[in-house]
Design a protein around this motif. Structure first.
Motif, mmCIF file in Angstrom:
data_model
loop_
_atom_site.group_PDB
_atom_site.id
_atom_site.type_symbol
_atom_site.label_atom_id
_atom_site.label_comp_id
_atom_site.label_asym_id
_atom_site.label_seq_id
_atom_site.Cartn_x
_atom_site.Cartn_y
_atom_site.Cartn_z
ATOM 1 N N TYR A 21 50.801 -53.090 -21.057
ATOM 2 C CA TYR A 21 50.980 -54.296 -20.218
ATOM 3 C C TYR A 21 51.976 -53.948 -19.865
ATOM 4 O O TYR A 21 52.704 -54.291 -18.461
ATOM 5 C CB TYR A 21 50.793 -55.524 -20.901
ATOM 6 C CG TYR A 21 50.821 -56.982 -20.240
ATOM 7 C CD1 TYR A 21 49.618 -57.502 -19.754
ATOM 8 C CD2 TYR A 21 52.206 -57.317 -20.217
ATOM 9 C CE1 TYR A 21 49.946 -58.623 -19.219
ATOM 10 C CE2 TYR A 21 52.356 -58.586 -19.385
ATOM 11 C CZ TYR A 21 51.292 -59.245 -18.814
ATOM 12 O OH TYR A 21 51.317 -60.300 -17.857
ATOM 13 N N LEU A 24 52.775 -51.133 -16.981
ATOM 14 C CA LEU A 24 52.139 -51.652 -15.556
ATOM 15 C C LEU A 24 52.860 -52.591 -15.152
ATOM 16 O O LEU A 24 53.255 -52.449 -13.871
ATOM 17 C CB LEU A 24 50.711 -51.860 -15.901
ATOM 18 C CG LEU A 24 49.792 -50.753 -16.099
ATOM 19 C CD1 LEU A 24 48.309 -51.464 -16.226
ATOM 20 C CD2 LEU A 24 49.750 -50.302 -14.894
ATOM 21 N N TYR A 25 53.690 -53.527 -15.925
ATOM 22 C CA TYR A 25 54.311 -54.736 -15.110
ATOM 23 C C TYR A 25 55.431 -54.107 -14.645
ATOM 24 O O TYR A 25 56.147 -54.457 -13.508
ATOM 25 C CB TYR A 25 54.617 -55.802 -16.149
ATOM 26 C CG TYR A 25 55.564 -56.827 -15.776
ATOM 27 C CD1 TYR A 25 54.808 -58.031 -15.245
ATOM 28 C CD2 TYR A 25 56.798 -57.044 -16.119
ATOM 29 C CE1 TYR A 25 55.578 -58.748 -14.668
ATOM 30 C CE2 TYR A 25 57.516 -58.052 -15.748
ATOM 31 C CZ TYR A 25 56.950 -59.139 -14.855
ATOM 32 O OH TYR A 25 57.595 -60.135 -14.621
ATOM 33 N N TYR A 27 55.986 -50.969 -13.689
ATOM 34 C CA TYR A 27 55.485 -50.150 -12.751
ATOM 35 C C TYR A 27 55.725 -51.138 -11.366
ATOM 36 O O TYR A 27 55.985 -50.504 -10.114
ATOM 37 C CB TYR A 27 54.631 -49.324 -12.807
ATOM 38 C CG TYR A 27 53.924 -48.362 -11.584
ATOM 39 C CD1 TYR A 27 54.729 -47.336 -11.475
ATOM 40 C CD2 TYR A 27 52.748 -48.718 -10.989
ATOM 41 C CE1 TYR A 27 54.347 -46.640 -10.323
ATOM 42 C CE2 TYR A 27 52.416 -47.794 -10.037
ATOM 43 C CZ TYR A 27 53.072 -46.775 -9.739
ATOM 44 O OH TYR A 27 52.536 -45.727 -8.596
#
Lengths: 86, 434
Positions: A21, A24-25, A27
């Motif tokens: 989580y 990805l956040y 990114y």
């Protein structure tokens, strides 16, 4: 496998979910990015001077690094000593 | 016999002249009676040392040197100006060469400011009005977001070339090199890699063709400084294991040192945001760190201020003065100092804990500059006004960075799926190893 090792394995699921989580956040949102001025600015430094003195020993610690290691955390400010204007 | 009576002392008390404040700029005490450090400071010359104003462009008209037309624009992708009437091309003068800004940084003392970096006058307005010498019409330019305007009668192009005291006109400008098509392609490529978890509304409304060219205000600072740091460091002397099986643990012995380091250094062209809004890099409230991330620029190629470079491009006005930016500069100089001394403490393999730091700023030189940025923005509605997401492209190097709003439920579902999968695997291992 011991009881302790088993408990540790159970943490893989939540840790993996949280890590994915967060990764990805980052990114998508790039909240951790900023201009690396420490290395991307033209700096001309004279030879570094200084001194060191052995002041003690640590025996049998399990810590792999010194407590409060900030050698690479350039932007973490420590106590600022101001100029003596007198 | 002359009258030798002593002079009458000046009146004191309520209503006397002593109640009236001294005129602006005057000092009530004779400086020669003061201690030398105070006297030196009082009598020091005006800190504005470099006058970068372009007197030849003062009337607002920048004329083609060949035909006299004011229809002048930047030739896209180059630093050249081009006359749209006779196609004559010429290069703006480099600000570094014109004013010697790259030289003598190690000799800098005190605060040297170029004239465009002076304090913003408190009573200065954003509106500048020119009287067109061609037809007599009055043309107004809002310097908060534009630097050029066209006479609506005779079509002369006016540029704000005079250094007005409202902080709108900097010393130098770095022209755009990246063209709009290129910027659009870079933004599209950036977002294409971040489609899966992007906010649905963002994807639906994504139109990179709406990207805006904008000149953002920066202070470019040279500095001559010294810094000291002190703290403790450790060197490992012994490593051993104790216990057996799964209880085996590693222990370390180390020598502890008191360490201090001193470094003298100069920095050349350190960029600082001189707009308070853009300079706020708190990622909890905004995404301005995105614009900060596309730094640095090749500021050595900046040209002397000429509003013709800004024809058709919006701009933001500076609202921070040198003194307001000084704490931020010192913070960055301390960080640079810490980065510089890091290589000198490599032998401390268990790390260093810096505890004290000190900075002496011997001299600084400040130049106000407009830097070119392509900005694509998306406003995500939400509490406290929502969040403005930027995707920014460096107008010189093409470096691209952005903030893409995420669809949190999708991200959460993906994380839970992967977490569950990992948990099933770990349970499988546990069952087969017990």
């Amino acid at each position: 496998m011991s009881h302790d090792g088993g408990m540790w394995l159970l943490a893989i699921g939540p840790a993996g979910a949280a890590g994915l989580y967060w990764g990805l956040y980052r990114y998508y949102r790039n909240t951790d990015k900023s201009h690396d001025f420490e290395h991307e600015t033209a700096v001309e430094a004279k030879p570094i001077t200084g001194s060191e003195k052995k002041v003690g020993e640590v025996k049998g610690t399990q810590e792999t690094r010194i407590d409060g290691d900030n050698v690479a955390a350039y932007r973490k400010r420590v106590q600022r000593i101001q100029d003596n204007t007198s | 016999m002359p009258n030798t009576s002593p002079p009458i002392p000046p009146p004191t008390g309520p209503g006397s002249p002593q109640d009236v404040p001294p005129p602006a700029g005057s000092f009530p005490i004779d400086p020669s009676t003061l201690p030398p450090p105070i006297r030196d400071e009082l009598q020091a010359p005006d800190p504005v040392a470099i006058n970068t104003s372009a007197a030849e462009l003062k009337d607002g008209l920048n004329r083609c040197p060949k035909c006299g037309s004011t229809e002048i624009k930047q030739k896209p992708g180059t630093d050249l100006l081009i006359c749209l009437y006779c196609r004559n091309e010429w290069h703006g003068e480099g600000v570094e060469e014109a004013f010697g800004l790259g030289e003598g940084i190690d000799q800098l003392t005190g605060t040297v400011m170029a004239s465009g970096a002076r304090d913003i006058a408190a009573d200065a307005a954003s509106m500048m009005t020119f009287k067109c010498p061609g037809c007599g019409a009055e043309v107004t330019v809002n310097t908060a977001n534009a630097m050029t305007a066209r006479c609506h009668w005779c079509r002369h192009v006016f540029g704000v070339n005079e250094q007005v005291p409202n902080g709108a006109v900097p010393d130098a400008v770095l022209p755009f090199h990246i063209k709009k098509d290129d910027a659009v392609a870079r933004i599209r490529q950036f977002v294409d890699k971040r489609q899966l978890f992007a906010l649905k509304e963002f994807k639906e409304q994504f139109t990179p063709e709406n990207v805006v060219a904008v000149y953002l205000p920066y202070m470019i600072v040279d500095g001559n400084v010294s810094a000291d740091v002190a703290g403790h460091a450790e060197i490992e002397t012994r490593r051993y294991e104790s216990g057996s099986g799964d209880d085996k643990k590693t222990y370390y012995d180390a020598d502890v040192y008191q360490v201090d380091r001193h470094v003298d250094f100069t920095v050349d062209d350190l960029p600082l945001e001189s707009s308070a809004e853009r300079g706020n890099l708190d990622t909890r409230t905004n995404t301005n760190n995105i614009i900060n991330t596309i730094l640095p620029f090749d500021t050595k190629n900046a040209v002397k201020w000429n509003a013709s470079y800004l024809a058709g491009i919006s701009s933001e006005k500076r609202d921070l003065d040198v003194e307001k930016l000084r704490p931020h500069l010192e913070d960055e100089l301390l960080s640079i100092a810490r980065a510089q001394v890091q290589k000198s403490v490599g032998r401390y393999d268990r790390g260093v804990r810096w505890e004290q730091e000190h900075l002496s700023v011997h001299g600084t030189r400040w130049v106000a500059m407009y830097l070119p940025v392509w900005l694509y923005s998306y406003h995500q509605p939400g509490p406290n006004g929502g969040m403005l997401h930027y995707i920014a492209v460096n107008g010189r190097t093409g470096k691209t960075m952005g903030s893409v709003p995420v669809q949190h439920w999708k991200l959460l579902a993906a994380a839970l799926t992967v977490g569950t999968f990992l948990e099933v695997i770990s349970l499988f291992f546990l069952r087969h190893s017990s």
